[in-house]
Design a protein around this motif. Structure first.
Motif, PDB file in Angstrom:
ATOM      1  N   UNK A 122       0.832  -1.205   0.000  1.00 59.22           N
ATOM      2  CA  UNK A 122       0.000   0.000   0.000  1.00 59.22           C
ATOM      3  C   UNK A 122       0.868   1.258   0.000  1.00 59.22           C
ATOM      4  N   UNK A 123       1.933   1.240   0.782  1.00 58.70           N
ATOM      5  CA  UNK A 123       2.844   2.394   0.811  1.00 58.70           C
ATOM      6  C   UNK A 123       3.548   2.574  -0.529  1.00 58.70           C
ATOM      7  N   UNK A 124       3.830   1.454  -1.203  1.00 55.60           N
ATOM      8  CA  UNK A 124       4.444   1.532  -2.532  1.00 55.60           C
ATOM      9  C   UNK A 124       3.493   2.210  -3.522  1.00 55.60           C
ATOM     10  N   UNK A 125       2.221   1.825  -3.482  1.00 56.26           N
ATOM     11  CA  UNK A 125       1.232   2.482  -4.348  1.00 56.26           C
ATOM     12  C   UNK A 125       1.182   3.976  -4.047  1.00 56.26           C
ATOM     13  N   UNK A 126       1.120   4.301  -2.775  1.00 56.69           N
ATOM     14  CA  UNK A 126       1.036   5.703  -2.364  1.00 56.69           C
ATOM     15  C   UNK A 126       2.267   6.491  -2.789  1.00 56.69           C
TER      16      UNK A 126
END
Length: 325
Positions: free
Chosen positions: A179-183
């Motif tokens: 999720x942090x990678x997407x963000x």
């Protein structure tokens, strides 16, 4: 003879004196005319600066575009408004002071917000943006499909497109680093309930827990202050919309469904986008092989039709795309 010469010389001298006096009077007369002209301009408002201001007001009257209020549509429910635009007279005047007479005006614009905005419409779901705004959004609902996310992010990066990812809370809890990678790619992160239920079949309290648990994870894991809730499978009832609204969230659905969960050919998805695309469209997809393979051509079709692609927040805002009218 000498006497005659003396008289002639005296006459010449007298002529010179008279001419000098005449020139002085003429100069004084010209100066008085100029002074009178300046006084008249000041008195009657016809200075060069006044003419500049009048021309700016004339252009402003011709170029003003009125704002469009947000409305509740019978089919599409809450449709956001769209800002108007007008010439900023004061800033334009300051920018053009000292221009040579007849020089083209450098016009400076400002946006005019509608009297009724999306937040004024109360408890209503939203399916699309304003039809005057040639922007669309890609909504990516994530509860599974991790293996396709990397390729989807790369395609979005390649075309410099930002999407809105709606995250299932249980998925977010299991995959905080992804999720942090997407963000980190600059995409908008929003709420897709906690365990992908049919919201309409839950009690009001159970719906509240689904929304609040995911909202809490978005804030604690990603530092997100979210605005949107996308109900799983598009299933909701009045309680769903009310509970989301009580948490400061607007329930958002889609305008165009790729139906990618049925594993269509990528060309089928692209054809669906091409035929249904309209200003304000919210395009639903998931991290599937079909959408992964269709995404680049989806973006090409959207951009070839002259649409900008923004996040859900950008598309549903009243901000103009064409800030200068």
């Amino acid at each position: 003879m000498k006497y005659g010469k003396t008289i002639a010389m005296a006459g010449c001298m007298l002529a010179v004196v008279l001419l000098a006096n005449a020139n002085g009077s003429m100069n004084r007369y010209i100066a008085s005319i100029k002074a009178s002209s300046s006084t008249a301009e000041a008195a009657y408002g016809i200075s060069e600066n006044d003419r500049l201001l009048a021309s700016i007001h004339e252009e402003a009257a011709k170029r003003r575009i009125a704002p469009v209020d947000a409305v509740v549509d019978r089919v599409w429910k809450a449709i956001p408004g769209y800002n108007g635009v007008e010439v900023d007279v004061n800033r334009t005047y300051q920018a053009n002071l000292g221009n040579a007479p007849g020089a083209p005006l450098q016009l400076i614009y400002k946006q005019i917000q509608p009297k009724v905005g999306l937040d004024d419409l109360g408890v209503e779901p939203t399916y699309r943006g304003n039809p005057n705004k040639k922007m669309v959004s890609i909504m990516i609902n994530v509860a599974w499909g991790n293996e396709y996310i990397g390729a989807i992010l790369k395609t979005l990066d390649d075309y410099k497109v930002k999407a809105t990812f709606f995250l299932d809370g249980s998925w977010l809890k299991r995959n905080p680093e992804l999720a942090k990678e997407i963000q980190s790619h600059g995409h908008e992160m929003s709420n897709h309930a906690y365990s992908h239920p049919k919201m309409s079949q839950l009690s009001r309290d159970a719906q509240y827990q689904q929304i609040v648990k995911t909202e809490s994870l978005l804030q604690s894991t990603l530092g997100v202050k979210n605005r949107w809730f996308a109900p799983p499978s598009g299933d909701f009832n009045t309680n769903t919309v009310k509970v989301a609204h009580s948490q400061g969230l607007r329930t958002v659905l889609w305008t165009i469904d790729t139906i990618d969960w049925m594993k269509p050919a990528p060309s089928t998805i692209v054809s669906r986008i091409r035929s249904k695309l309209a200003p304000g469209s919210l395009i639903l997809m998931h991290p599937t092989a079909s959408s992964r393979d269709a995404l680049a051509d989806m973006i090409k079709v959207i951009q070839a039709k002259g649409y900008q692609i923004g996040t859900v927040s950008q598309t549903l805002s009243s901000d103009r795309i064409d800030a200068n009218g």
